[in-house]
Design a protein around this motif. Structure first.
Motif, PDB file in Angstrom:
ATOM      1  N   ALA A   7       0.832  -1.211   0.000  1.00 40.90           N
ATOM      2  CA  ALA A   7       0.000   0.000   0.000  1.00 40.90           C
ATOM      3  C   ALA A   7       0.865   1.259   0.000  1.00 40.90           C
ATOM      4  CB  ALA A   7      -0.937  -0.015   1.207  1.00 40.90           C
ATOM      5  N   GLU A   8       1.933   1.254   0.780  1.00 44.63           N
ATOM      6  CA  GLU A   8       2.846   2.406   0.817  1.00 44.63           C
ATOM      7  C   GLU A   8       3.531   2.607  -0.529  1.00 44.63           C
ATOM      8  OE1 GLU A   8       5.526   1.536   4.016  1.00 44.63           O
ATOM      9  OE2 GLU A   8       3.973   1.822   5.552  1.00 44.63           O
ATOM     10  N   MET A   9       3.985   1.524  -1.143  1.00 40.02           N
ATOM     11  CA  MET A   9       4.656   1.626  -2.436  1.00 40.02           C
ATOM     12  C   MET A   9       3.684   2.089  -3.521  1.00 40.02           C
ATOM     13  SD  MET A   9       7.181  -1.677  -2.331  1.00 40.02           S
ATOM     14  CE  MET A   9       7.964  -1.304  -3.905  1.00 40.02           C
ATOM     15  N   MET A  10       2.451   1.600  -3.486  1.00 44.43           N
ATOM     16  CA  MET A  10       1.455   2.040  -4.462  1.00 44.43           C
ATOM     17  C   MET A  10       1.195   3.534  -4.311  1.00 44.43           C
ATOM     18  SD  MET A  10      -1.282  -1.077  -4.613  1.00 44.43           S
ATOM     19  CE  MET A  10      -2.375  -0.203  -5.741  1.00 44.43           C
ATOM     20  N   ALA A  11       1.088   4.006  -3.081  1.00 42.69           N
ATOM     21  CA  ALA A  11       0.816   5.428  -2.839  1.00 42.69           C
ATOM     22  C   ALA A  11       1.932   6.316  -3.380  1.00 42.69           C
ATOM     23  CB  ALA A  11       0.613   5.675  -1.347  1.00 42.69           C
ATOM     24  N   LYS A  12       3.162   5.807  -3.394  1.00 41.65           N
ATOM     25  CA  LYS A  12       4.297   6.568  -3.917  1.00 41.65           C
ATOM     26  C   LYS A  12       4.512   6.339  -5.411  1.00 41.65           C
ATOM     27  CE  LYS A  12       7.212   5.039  -0.707  1.00 41.65           C
ATOM     28  NZ  LYS A  12       8.487   4.819  -0.023  1.00 41.65           N
ATOM     29  N   GLY A  13       3.788   5.377  -5.987  1.00 39.34           N
ATOM     30  CA  GLY A  13       3.968   5.088  -7.405  1.00 39.34           C
ATOM     31  C   GLY A  13       5.185   4.240  -7.712  1.00 39.34           C
ATOM     32  N   THR A  14       5.659   3.486  -6.727  1.00 39.66           N
ATOM     33  CA  THR A  14       6.869   2.686  -6.939  1.00 39.66           C
ATOM     34  C   THR A  14       6.603   1.183  -6.953  1.00 39.66           C
ATOM     35  OG1 THR A  14       7.349   2.694  -4.556  1.00 39.66           O
ATOM     36  CG2 THR A  14       8.371   4.428  -5.891  1.00 39.66           C
ATOM     37  N   TYR A  15       5.355   0.766  -6.871  1.00 40.71           N
ATOM     38  CA  TYR A  15       5.055  -0.663  -6.799  1.00 40.71           C
ATOM     39  C   TYR A  15       4.934  -1.306  -8.180  1.00 40.71           C
ATOM     40  CZ  TYR A  15       2.916  -5.076  -5.501  1.00 40.71           C
ATOM     41  OH  TYR A  15       2.649  -6.411  -5.348  1.00 40.71           O
ATOM     42  N   ALA A  16       4.206  -0.668  -9.085  1.00 39.09           N
ATOM     43  CA  ALA A  16       3.973  -1.282 -10.393  1.00 39.09           C
ATOM     44  C   ALA A  16       3.896  -0.207 -11.464  1.00 39.09           C
ATOM     45  CB  ALA A  16       2.670  -2.087 -10.375  1.00 39.09           C
ATOM     46  N   GLY A  17       4.099  -0.628 -12.679  1.00 41.86           N
ATOM     47  CA  GLY A  17       4.009   0.304 -13.796  1.00 41.86           C
ATOM     48  C   GLY A  17       3.860  -0.437 -15.103  1.00 41.86           C
ATOM     49  N   ILE A  18       3.592   0.331 -16.136  1.00 46.46           N
ATOM     50  CA  ILE A  18       3.440  -0.243 -17.464  1.00 46.46           C
ATOM     51  C   ILE A  18       3.938   0.762 -18.496  1.00 46.46           C
ATOM     52  CG2 ILE A  18       1.069   0.567 -17.828  1.00 46.46           C
ATOM     53  CD1 ILE A  18       0.647  -2.384 -19.009  1.00 46.46           C
ATOM     54  N   LEU A  19       4.425   0.259 -19.597  1.00 50.87           N
ATOM     55  CA  LEU A  19       4.900   1.093 -20.694  1.00 50.87           C
ATOM     56  C   LEU A  19       3.955   0.909 -21.874  1.00 50.87           C
ATOM     57  CD1 LEU A  19       7.029   2.921 -22.016  1.00 50.87           C
ATOM     58  CD2 LEU A  19       8.300   0.853 -22.593  1.00 50.87           C
ATOM     59  N   LEU A  20       3.340   2.008 -22.299  1.00 50.90           N
ATOM     60  CA  LEU A  20       2.450   2.006 -23.452  1.00 50.90           C
ATOM     61  C   LEU A  20       3.122   2.775 -24.575  1.00 50.90           C
ATOM     62  CD1 LEU A  20      -0.848   2.896 -21.529  1.00 50.90           C
ATOM     63  CD2 LEU A  20       0.033   0.616 -22.101  1.00 50.90           C
ATOM     64  N   ALA A  21       2.534   2.757 -25.763  1.00 52.22           N
ATOM     65  CA  ALA A  21       3.120   3.461 -26.907  1.00 52.22           C
ATOM     66  C   ALA A  21       2.031   4.067 -27.772  1.00 52.22           C
ATOM     67  CB  ALA A  21       3.974   2.490 -27.730  1.00 52.22           C
ATOM     68  N   THR A  22       2.367   5.178 -28.416  1.00 52.83           N
ATOM     69  CA  THR A  22       1.443   5.861 -29.314  1.00 52.83           C
ATOM     70  C   THR A  22       2.232   6.567 -30.417  1.00 52.83           C
ATOM     71  OG1 THR A  22      -0.326   7.514 -29.454  1.00 52.83           O
ATOM     72  CG2 THR A  22       1.431   7.966 -27.885  1.00 52.83           C
TER      73      THR A  22
END
Length: 136
Positions: free
Chosen positions: A74-89
């Motif tokens: 929960a702490e990592m999610m709140a800081k934006g450091t838990y998960a991510g994704i790379l999209l493209a356009t």
């Protein structure tokens, strides 16, 4: 051997906010919506790409995760450091303008990176880092 990426998982803390971001802002189609309340698993993906999906899941629901691990997640999610994704356009500036106009949290405006790509970064409503690179 021919292996493809079928789905990637990202946690969500609010299924309605996740739908508003991935469906309404990014334009992804909803493929599955399973569960109820905050215990919903949502599968979304880009229109015209039925074999590529993101599964948005409630965080830390595995029964083997301890209370301390749940707090850390929960702490990592709140800081934006838990998960991510790379999209493209192909239209990074137009995509960024639409994201910014929708009020999402901007982490980085479109930037030419030293490694040769141009990209931007925002956070989804659960804090996940969403980087979007420009296809050339």
């Amino acid at each position: 051997m021919n292996i493809t990426i079928n789905a990637s998982f990202l946690p969500h803390t609010d299924p309605e906010a996740a739908l508003a971001f991935y469906r309404d802002i990014l334009g992804f189609e909803v493929r599955l919506d399973v569960g109820q309340g905050t215990m919903r698993w949502l599968t979304v993906g880009p229109t015209g790409q039925p074999d590529t999906s993101i599964v948005l899941t409630p965080p830390a629901v595995d029964p083997g995760i301890t209370a301390d691990e749940r707090r850390t997640i929960a702490e990592m999610m709140a800081k934006g450091t838990y998960a991510g994704i790379l999209l493209a356009t192909r239209d990074l500036d137009g995509t960024f303008d639409r994201l910014q106009a929708s009020g999402v949290e901007v982490v980085q405006e479109p930037t030419e990176q030293p490694y040769g790509l141009r990209d931007c970064a925002v956070r989804d409503p659960s804090g996940n880092m969403v980087r979007i690179q420009e296809l050339r």
